[in-house]
Design an enzyme around this catalytic site. Structure first.
Site, PDB file in Angstrom:
ATOM      1  N   SER A 122       0.837  -1.193   0.000  1.00 29.51           N
ATOM      2  CA  SER A 122       0.000   0.000   0.000  1.00 29.51           C
ATOM      3  C   SER A 122       0.872   1.242   0.000  1.00 29.51           C
ATOM      4  O   SER A 122       2.022   1.224   0.469  1.00 29.51           O
ATOM      5  CB  SER A 122      -0.885   0.041   1.249  1.00 29.51           C
ATOM      6  N   ASP A 123       0.345   2.341  -0.534  1.00 27.38           N
ATOM      7  CA  ASP A 123       0.997   3.617  -0.263  1.00 27.38           C
ATOM      8  C   ASP A 123       0.867   3.877   1.237  1.00 27.38           C
ATOM      9  O   ASP A 123       0.037   3.271   1.929  1.00 27.38           O
ATOM     10  CB  ASP A 123       0.369   4.735  -1.089  1.00 27.38           C
ATOM     11  N   CYS A 124       1.681   4.780   1.745  1.00 20.66           N
ATOM     12  CA  CYS A 124       1.831   4.881   3.197  1.00 20.66           C
ATOM     13  C   CYS A 124       0.579   5.433   3.876  1.00 20.66           C
ATOM     14  O   CYS A 124       0.119   6.535   3.560  1.00 20.66           O
ATOM     15  CB  CYS A 124       3.058   5.699   3.535  1.00 20.66           C
ATOM     16  N   ALA A 158      -2.324   4.246   3.466  1.00 18.43           N
ATOM     17  CA  ALA A 158      -3.508   4.123   2.614  1.00 18.43           C
ATOM     18  C   ALA A 158      -4.515   3.131   3.202  1.00 18.43           C
ATOM     19  O   ALA A 158      -5.725   3.272   2.960  1.00 18.43           O
ATOM     20  CB  ALA A 158      -3.105   3.687   1.210  1.00 18.43           C
TER      21      ALA A 158
END
Length: 728
Positions: free
Chosen positions: A265-267, A269
């Site tokens: 995941s993006d941070c 997210a």
């Protein structure tokens, strides 16, 4: 060296035998990856498994497993780590249209990353930005110039982005069949390009046609090229959060494309699932939803709630095991669980860091990235022994204007002032004053600059923006719009300053613009004798720009993104439909077209031919040939571009689509014949429902030095050649 290799092999065998004797098959490089993965998972408690599914994974002392942080950056050089080579920002690399060069760059980045990691491991440093899993490249489509992170991409075209992205991955990951030099990551999957301010709650509405024709191709290409991981975007797409999307992850990525690596995941997210998107109500529900949909690794801490989620029956330990298997496979391929010395990349030495050869590569890339937008009456190249030069502008000495975002650090940076100063002849006079601030009027109204500059034979004005005005939310600290640029214009105080310099001045004004995105340069163009777009050119930026200005090298960069006349020519920023966007769908005349860039050489395209003009079967191939002649006394590279325009359909199709390109070198007076091969994939389009269609009828094939837009020729690009192919 041979004796060393034998000793190393023996040592590896001994270490592996020791691991096996201790019942640790997961540390034995002689075992298969699956055997090692299964052994590792079998030894962990549920809590230990969950701990290993977040970017900052703790050590497991009882198993002798060190801590590891998955979060590392390498967008255009080893980022946020030690002293390393800073290459041009990604959008500048895209302007080279040179995937061969980009693979050399990313190979250098991979070597520097390994060198830094080997030092860290030797010293016992287990820190963020010290590992080998890099969250690069960014292959989102730069669909709108307002997006502050467009600088991280390879531009607006799916094919160019695919070619550059694949080259980056192949170089960074290395060519060893069993090991990764470093792990690349395709981000942000799959449809993500602002607005920055809304990204944690935004829902992008996108048709399947636009997905398959524009947003998916680069991600598909990287999956086929073996990229090790994908990063999900923050936003939702058609209602589903990218970090928990059954369609994007399970149907497309795992199903259609057969991707076998891990998904991160993006941070934070995953936290957005309940705090931003409000899809669920608790951390446990968010963690369960993400892992059930196929997200393996959580950048953040929400996956700690997986233990509670399992207790609540929201997910299962089997799902945790599956995710852990995916990330552990990457860890093993990187050699992170191997005995030190058993991996071929363990031999990479600190000499790779910031090496002379890598600096030379950075300079070459910066030179190839410079796009000459105007050259009135052959203003450039300039003589390097005029009596007096003057350099001014907010970015002449601005190091921020060299590095863009997601950068590393270097002990030897070449600003534009330093580059020009290093190229003029001894005895020539060069004066410098900043003149103005970047984006606001000077507090002190006294102006010494414009009067002094009038005495020079040539004025260099270094304008534009830097990463304080455009970038990611939180990074662009001077941005009023969370990193986005909702005002397309170059700062007005810079335009006013250029007007004052121009007023009554009879010499040559060379304007040099830094930045990572298109901007309104209409007035700047009209006031300049020569105009260069230099992006964020990296550590060798000043030297590279001077190489161009003084004629050591002919400019050869091409625009990887359209410069529209104004934002009024574009759809609303939050509209993700491609209609009206990029050179492929715009009806409005651009200021500077995609693929455009001038040269000192006079390149002529002629004799465009096809070996046959009819395409009857899907397996048919057509060879397109063209002859290029350099009718000048200046050697230069040229980026030859081939575009296809399909017959009119009852659904929307691109006006033109880049299908092939080649960078070639032509000596003065040289003639070269080049060829391209067209296949069914080059002629395919997608209908309203996202189905691939091979239209019947007459296709137009264009070959030239820019997109086939008449504005390019008005600005001085070589005339396009075209021919017709009939598909039956």
């Amino acid at each position: 060296m041979k004796r060393f290799c034998i000793k190393l092999s023996v040592l590896s065998i001994l270490l592996a035998m020791a691991a096996v004797s201790n019942g640790q098959v997961f540390k034995d490089p002689s075992k298969s990856v699956n055997e090692r993965v299964n052994d590792f998972i079998s030894k962990l408690t549920l809590k230990e498994k969950v701990d290993q599914l977040m970017n900052s994974t703790p050590a497991i002392p009882r198993l002798g497993v060190p801590a590891y942080n998955w979060w590392n950056e390498a967008l255009h050089g080893l980022g946020r780590s030690g002293v390393a080579t800073i290459f041009p920002q990604a959008i500048g690399e895209a302007a080279t249209f040179d995937p061969v060069l980009l693979k050399q760059i990313s190979t250098a980045i991979g070597k520097e990353a390994r060198a830094q990691f080997n030092i860290n491991r030797k010293n016992g440093y287990e820190i963020q930005y010290g590992g080998l899993s890099f969250w690069s490249p960014n292959i989102n489509i730069f669909r709108d110039p307002r997006w502050g992170r467009g600088q991280e991409t390879y531009g607006e075209d799916p094919y160019l982005t695919s070619q550059m992205g694949v080259a980056f991955v192949e170089g960074l990951q290395g060519d060893d069949p069993e090991h990764l030099m470093a792990a690349a990551c395709a981000k942000h999957y799959a449809i993500h390009s602002g607005p920055e301010r809304l990204r944690h709650e935004f829902d992008a509405k996108v048709s399947l046609q636009d997905m398959r024709q524009t947003y998916f191709p680069a991600f598909h290409a990287l999956a086929e090229a073996g990229v090790e991981s994908f990063m999900s975007a923050y936003n939702r797409v058609n209602g589903e959060a990218c970090s928990a999307s059954g369609f994007l992850i399970d149907t497309v990525l795992r199903g259609w494309w057969g991707f076998k690596g891990h998904i991160v995941s993006d941070c934070d997210a995953v936290e957005d699932l309940y705090k931003g998107h409000h899809i669920v109500n608790t951390a446990a529900q968010a963690a369960a939803l993400a892992i059930n949909k196929g997200l393996d690794l959580n950048c953040g801490t929400t996956y700690y709630a997986l233990v509670d989620a399992i207790k609540q029956g929201l997910t299962s330990e089997a799902k945790v095991d599956s995710a852990l298997a995916a990330v552990t496979r990457t860890r093993i391929k990187l050699g992170l669980l191997d005995p030190v010395g058993s991996n071929p990349y363990d031999k990479i030495t600190p000499d790779e860091l910031n090496s002379d050869s890598h600096r030379a590569l950075a300079r070459k890339a910066a030179v190839e990235s410079v796009v000459m937008l105007k050259n009135k009456a052959n203003t450039l190249p300039l003589s390097n022994h005029l009596k007096k030069y003057y350099i001014t502008g907010p970015n002449a000495t601005n190091m921020e204007a060299l590095i863009g975002n997601y950068y590393g650090v270097n002990n030897q940076m070449s600003t534009i002032l330093e580059g020009i100063a290093g190229h003029i002849a001894k005895g020539s006079q060069l004066q410098y004053r900043k003149g103005i601030l970047m984006d606001r009027p000077n507090d002190n109204p006294i102006d010494w600059t414009t009067g002094d500059a009038q005495q020079a034979e040539a004025i260099f004005v270094v304008l534009g923006i830097d990463g304080t005005l455009e970038g990611e939310e939180g990074e662009a600290i001077a941005s009023k719009h969370f990193g986005d640029r909702l005002d397309y214009n170059i700062p007005q105080n810079q335009v006013d300053f250029l007007k004052k310099l121009r007023k009554g001045y009879q010499g040559k004004i060379v304007t040099i613009v830094t930045g990572g995105s298109p901007m309104n340069l209409k007035t700047v163009d009209s006031l300049s004798d020569a105009l260069l777009m230099v992006w964020y050119p990296g550590e060798e930026g000043g030297n590279a720009v001077a190489d161009i200005i003084f004629g050591k090298v002919s400019p050869s960069g091409k625009l990887p993104v359209t410069f529209p006349m104004s934002l009024d020519d574009l759809p609303p920023y939050q509209d993700y439909a491609m209609k009206g966007r990029t050179y492929r769908y715009m009806d409005k005349t651009p200021m500077y077209p995609f693929g455009f860039g001038l040269s000192y050489a006079a390149i002529v395209y002629q004799d465009l031919k096809a070996d046959h003009s009819t395409f009857k079967n899907p397996e048919d191939k057509i060879t397109i040939t063209a002859t290029l002649q350099n009718k000048s006394q200046v050697a230069s590279d040229e980026v030859v571009q081939l575009y296809v325009s399909v017959p009119k359909q009852d659904f929307e199709t691109p006006k033109y689509t880049l299908r092939h390109f080649k960078r070639i070198h032509l000596e003065q007076g040289e003639t070269k014949k080049i060829s391209f091969t067209l296949g069914a994939d080059d002629l395919m389009v997608y209908d309203d429902e996202g189905k691939a269609v091979m239209p019947n009828g007459k296709f137009t094939v264009y070959v030239g030095g820019s997109a086939p837009i008449s504005r390019a020729q008005q600005l001085g690009a070589p005339a396009m050649s075209k021919l017709i192919i009939d598909v039956k």
